[in-house]
Design a protein around this motif. Structure first.
Motif, PDB file in Angstrom:
ATOM      1  N   ALA A 179      12.753   4.990  -1.192  1.00  0.00           N
ATOM      2  CA  ALA A 179      13.261   5.487  -2.453  1.00  0.00           C
ATOM      3  C   ALA A 179      12.051   5.723  -3.531  1.00  0.00           C
ATOM      4  O   ALA A 179      12.362   6.379  -4.758  1.00  0.00           O
ATOM      5  CB  ALA A 179      13.933   4.407  -2.953  1.00  0.00           C
ATOM      6  N   GLY A 180      10.774   5.930  -3.055  1.00  0.00           N
ATOM      7  CA  GLY A 180       9.694   6.105  -3.921  1.00  0.00           C
ATOM      8  C   GLY A 180       9.399   4.803  -4.774  1.00  0.00           C
ATOM      9  O   GLY A 180       8.650   5.206  -5.674  1.00  0.00           O
ATOM     10  N   GLN A 181      10.075   3.754  -4.516  1.00  0.00           N
ATOM     11  CA  GLN A 181       9.742   2.816  -5.430  1.00  0.00           C
ATOM     12  C   GLN A 181       8.425   2.163  -5.064  1.00  0.00           C
ATOM     13  O   GLN A 181       8.090   1.699  -3.809  1.00  0.00           O
ATOM     14  CB  GLN A 181      10.787   1.552  -5.529  1.00  0.00           C
ATOM     15  N   LEU A 182       7.681   1.439  -6.286  1.00  0.00           N
ATOM     16  CA  LEU A 182       6.773   0.506  -6.004  1.00  0.00           C
ATOM     17  C   LEU A 182       7.242  -0.868  -5.253  1.00  0.00           C
ATOM     18  O   LEU A 182       8.395  -1.337  -5.659  1.00  0.00           O
ATOM     19  CB  LEU A 182       5.889   0.080  -7.196  1.00  0.00           C
ATOM     20  N   VAL A 183       6.557  -1.364  -4.349  1.00  0.00           N
ATOM     21  CA  VAL A 183       7.165  -2.627  -3.664  1.00  0.00           C
ATOM     22  C   VAL A 183       6.053  -3.793  -3.987  1.00  0.00           C
ATOM     23  O   VAL A 183       4.786  -3.744  -3.436  1.00  0.00           O
ATOM     24  CB  VAL A 183       7.178  -2.266  -2.103  1.00  0.00           C
ATOM     25  N   PRO A 184       6.530  -4.835  -4.579  1.00  0.00           N
ATOM     26  CA  PRO A 184       5.439  -6.089  -4.618  1.00  0.00           C
ATOM     27  C   PRO A 184       5.067  -6.534  -3.379  1.00  0.00           C
ATOM     28  O   PRO A 184       5.934  -6.692  -2.326  1.00  0.00           O
ATOM     29  CB  PRO A 184       6.343  -7.111  -5.189  1.00  0.00           C
ATOM     30  N   ASP A 185       3.823  -6.568  -2.702  1.00  0.00           N
ATOM     31  CA  ASP A 185       3.510  -6.942  -1.274  1.00  0.00           C
ATOM     32  C   ASP A 185       4.287  -8.353  -1.119  1.00  0.00           C
ATOM     33  O   ASP A 185       3.905  -9.343  -1.668  1.00  0.00           O
ATOM     34  CB  ASP A 185       1.855  -7.207  -1.497  1.00  0.00           C
ATOM     35  N   LYS A 214       0.842  -1.211   0.028  1.00  0.00           N
ATOM     36  CA  LYS A 214       0.090   0.068  -0.024  1.00  0.00           C
ATOM     37  C   LYS A 214       0.911   1.260   0.201  1.00  0.00           C
ATOM     38  O   LYS A 214       0.228   2.372  -0.399  1.00  0.00           O
ATOM     39  CB  LYS A 214      -0.852   0.033   1.231  1.00  0.00           C
ATOM     40  N   GLN A 215       2.097   1.148   0.418  1.00  0.00           N
ATOM     41  CA  GLN A 215       2.939   2.395   0.249  1.00  0.00           C
ATOM     42  C   GLN A 215       4.265   2.035  -0.606  1.00  0.00           C
ATOM     43  O   GLN A 215       4.702   0.897  -0.421  1.00  0.00           O
ATOM     44  CB  GLN A 215       3.549   2.586   1.819  1.00  0.00           C
ATOM     45  N   ARG A 216       4.718   3.046  -1.184  1.00  0.00           N
ATOM     46  CA  ARG A 216       6.024   2.936  -1.794  1.00  0.00           C
ATOM     47  C   ARG A 216       7.070   3.014  -0.850  1.00  0.00           C
ATOM     48  O   ARG A 216       7.049   3.312   0.389  1.00  0.00           O
ATOM     49  CB  ARG A 216       6.096   4.138  -2.611  1.00  0.00           C
ATOM     50  N   ASN A 217       8.536   2.525  -1.115  1.00  0.00           N
ATOM     51  CA  ASN A 217       9.382   2.454  -0.197  1.00  0.00           C
ATOM     52  C   ASN A 217       9.916   3.768   0.040  1.00  0.00           C
ATOM     53  O   ASN A 217       9.743   4.796  -0.512  1.00  0.00           O
ATOM     54  CB  ASN A 217      10.313   1.391  -0.463  1.00  0.00           C
ATOM     55  N   ALA A 272      -8.275   0.553  -7.009  1.00  0.00           N
ATOM     56  CA  ALA A 272      -8.872  -0.168  -5.987  1.00  0.00           C
ATOM     57  C   ALA A 272      -7.964   0.302  -4.714  1.00  0.00           C
ATOM     58  O   ALA A 272      -8.244  -0.228  -3.548  1.00  0.00           O
ATOM     59  CB  ALA A 272      -8.415  -1.626  -6.104  1.00  0.00           C
ATOM     60  N   GLY A 273      -7.450   1.359  -4.916  1.00  0.00           N
ATOM     61  CA  GLY A 273      -6.852   2.069  -3.759  1.00  0.00           C
ATOM     62  C   GLY A 273      -5.326   2.024  -3.429  1.00  0.00           C
ATOM     63  O   GLY A 273      -4.665   2.262  -2.535  1.00  0.00           O
ATOM     64  N   TRP A 274      -4.687   1.190  -4.679  1.00  0.00           N
ATOM     65  CA  TRP A 274      -3.032   0.848  -4.219  1.00  0.00           C
ATOM     66  C   TRP A 274      -2.218   2.289  -4.917  1.00  0.00           C
ATOM     67  O   TRP A 274      -2.724   2.821  -5.605  1.00  0.00           O
ATOM     68  CB  TRP A 274      -2.711  -0.557  -5.066  1.00  0.00           C
ATOM     69  N   PRO A 275      -1.034   2.063  -4.745  1.00  0.00           N
ATOM     70  CA  PRO A 275      -0.310   3.499  -5.081  1.00  0.00           C
ATOM     71  C   PRO A 275      -0.526   3.570  -6.700  1.00  0.00           C
ATOM     72  O   PRO A 275      -0.321   2.447  -7.464  1.00  0.00           O
ATOM     73  CB  PRO A 275       0.989   3.115  -4.662  1.00  0.00           C
ATOM     74  N   GLY A 276      -0.667   4.600  -7.232  1.00  0.00           N
ATOM     75  CA  GLY A 276      -0.596   4.977  -8.785  1.00  0.00           C
ATOM     76  C   GLY A 276       0.691   5.534  -8.936  1.00  0.00           C
ATOM     77  O   GLY A 276       1.671   5.800  -8.185  1.00  0.00           O
TER      78      GLY A 276
END
Ligand code: GAL
Length: 472
Positions: free
Chosen positions: A91-97, A86-89, A131-135
């Motif tokens: 470094a601003g990266q998307l993180v696979p859950d 639900k949050q980027r790390n 669905a509300g995950w990071p865009g």
């Protein structure tokens, strides 16, 4: 000519839709991908948010192989919304859950690639996915680089929580400049080393089909497909009116299939598949393949209809009006036709209840009066004649391949010559090539011409890389 004037004219030529005869030539996204519509599977219609995981991806990958779908061309395993944390790390990266990708997403992608399949992911141009995950808003370059580093092959990019009159509601149906944010991600993908098919999911807003070719490889032309006939038929009806925008490299996307999900009769599933195929939509299976009925699987595995969808010409079918019939109205019309590299496809769908049909080839665009060979691709029936006829139960569909290349004519003497015995007696006026009209048995391109030509209706020649040099 003054060089500045020449430059100005050249630039305006390149940036405007170019008319060539009846065909609109439009700028394409030049990434070499999506020359034919994508074939594969996506997690959303069957599993929604629960499908955003390694286990969903690997299960589907194994099913594509074990059910014999992979050799038919279904190679994309596409994971939709809800795959990331639900949050980027920091470094601003998307993180696979990590709870959904316990060995990391890279391991799954590697396994899928190792099976000879491709892997797709989903993202969103706004602040959040639907669905509300990071865009990806504000992170486009970073996200495109991450996808490339993982070897992601397909990127579905949604349109939720984007700007709407200064607000960012989940969905916004008023006209906005969606093109600008779809172009931002297109440019970010173009800068990456890994080729990534760009599937735009802007729900048909802003007439995306008029600019989609220059920006992406496919574009959704409607809101979300529902699991019922009304939705399937209304999407197909809209697609019939925008068929001219689909060409190799950029296709109208009629949305992921509902075949196998229980909301359609077997006849409706045949029509859904046939319509998507002839409209040159990506064919992305949207069901749980563990439970699929044999009848549904057989529809998905119809290799002759898949071949229509994957035809190299990439031209979508549209409505035509057989003689004696009234024309299309404001809902799905039964009669469709479209050109193929080696013939013509005719689709007939019983959109308004059981249908008895009789279609003379004289009224089919791309054919014309004469005798042709035909094959109906659901029943496998073949024949030769000047027309096709049959009956369909409510919402069922017949898909005919009409082979112009092996057409025979009903000459006055009743002879039925084959292509190999034809001696051209008339040539088109274009000795150096080009298009033109020739008489029956004429030769395209002029006497002695051996270059690529294609015969279309009325014995007209057009170039098309290596088809027939004679029009019969
Ligand atoms: C919609 C999209 C669907 C699915 C869903 C996920 O906007 O059209 O295909 O991706 O979002 O939340």
């Amino acid at each position: 000519m003054h060089s500045q004037l020449l430059l100005t004219l050249t630039v305006s030529f390149l940036s405007t839709t170019v008319k060539s005869g009846a065909v609109d030539l439009q700028p394409r996204l030049d990434n070499g991908l999506g020359r034919t519509p994508a074939l594969g599977w996506n997690s959303w219609n069957a599993f929604q948010c629960n499908g955003g995981s390694a286990s969903a991806a690997m299960t589907a990958a194994n099913q594509l192989v074990n059910l014999g779908l992979k050799p038919l061309g279904y190679v994309y395993v596409n994971i939709d919304d809800c795959w990331s944390s639900k949050q980027r790390n920091s470094a601003g990266q998307l993180v696979p859950d990590p709870s959904k990708w316990p060995s990391g997403i890279q391991a799954t992608i590697n396994q899928i690639h190792g099976m000879g399949l491709k892997f797709g992911l989903y993202g969103d141009a706004g602040t959040m996915t639907c669905a509300g995950w990071p865009g990806s808003k504000g992170h486009e370059t970073q996200d495109a680089a991450l996808l490339s580093s993982w070897g992601v092959d397909y990127w579905k990019y949604d349109n939720c929580y984007t700007q709407c009159n200064g607000q960012v509601p989940q969905t916004c149906w008023i006209a906005r400049d969606t093109k600008s944010w779809y172009t931002t991600f297109s440019n970010a993908l173009k800068a990456q080393s890994h080729p990534i098919l760009y599937s735009m999911c802007s729900w048909g807003l802003d007439s995306v089909w008029t600019w989609g070719n220059a920006v992406g490889n496919s574009w959704r032309m409607s809101g979300d497909i529902q699991n019922n006939w009304g939705s399937v038929s209304s999407i197909a009806h809209t697609a019939a009116g925008i068929s001219q925008y689909s060409q190799p490299g950029g296709f109208n996307d009629l949305d992921m299939l509902q075949i196998g999900n229980g909301g359609l009769s077997e006849a409706e599933e045949r029509a859904h598949f046939g319509l998507w195929a002839i409209a040159k939509s990506p064919i992305i299976i949207g069901t749980n393949l563990a439970n699929i009925k044999t009848s549904s699987l057989n529809i998905l595995k119809n290799s002759a209809i898949i071949a229509i969808n994957q035809d190299s010409l990439g031209k979508a079918a549209k409505y035509f009006t057989p003689s004696g019939q009234s024309g299309p109205g404001n809902s799905l019309y039964p009669y469709w036709a479209g050109p193929l590299s080696d013939g013509v496809v005719v689709g007939i769908v019983a959109s308004n209840g059981a249908l008895n049909y009789n279609v003379n080839f004289a009224s089919v665009p791309g054919l014309g009066s004469g005798t042709y060979n035909w094959k109906e691709l659901y029943s496998g029936k073949t024949g030769s004649g000047t027309s096709i006829s049959g009956s369909l139960s409510t919402h069922d569909m017949a898909v005919y391949k009409i082979t112009t290349g092996t057409a025979v004519t009903t000459g006055g003497s009743g002879e039925t010559p084959t292509v190999s015995t034809i001696v051209p007696t008339t040539t088109s006026g274009n000795t150096g090539g080009g298009g033109g009209t020739v008489a029956q048995w004429g030769q395209c391109g002029g006497s002695g011409w051996t270059g690529g030509t294609k015969c279309v209706s009325g014995f007209t020649c057009t170039y098309n890389n290596a088809y027939y040099s004679q029009c019969v």
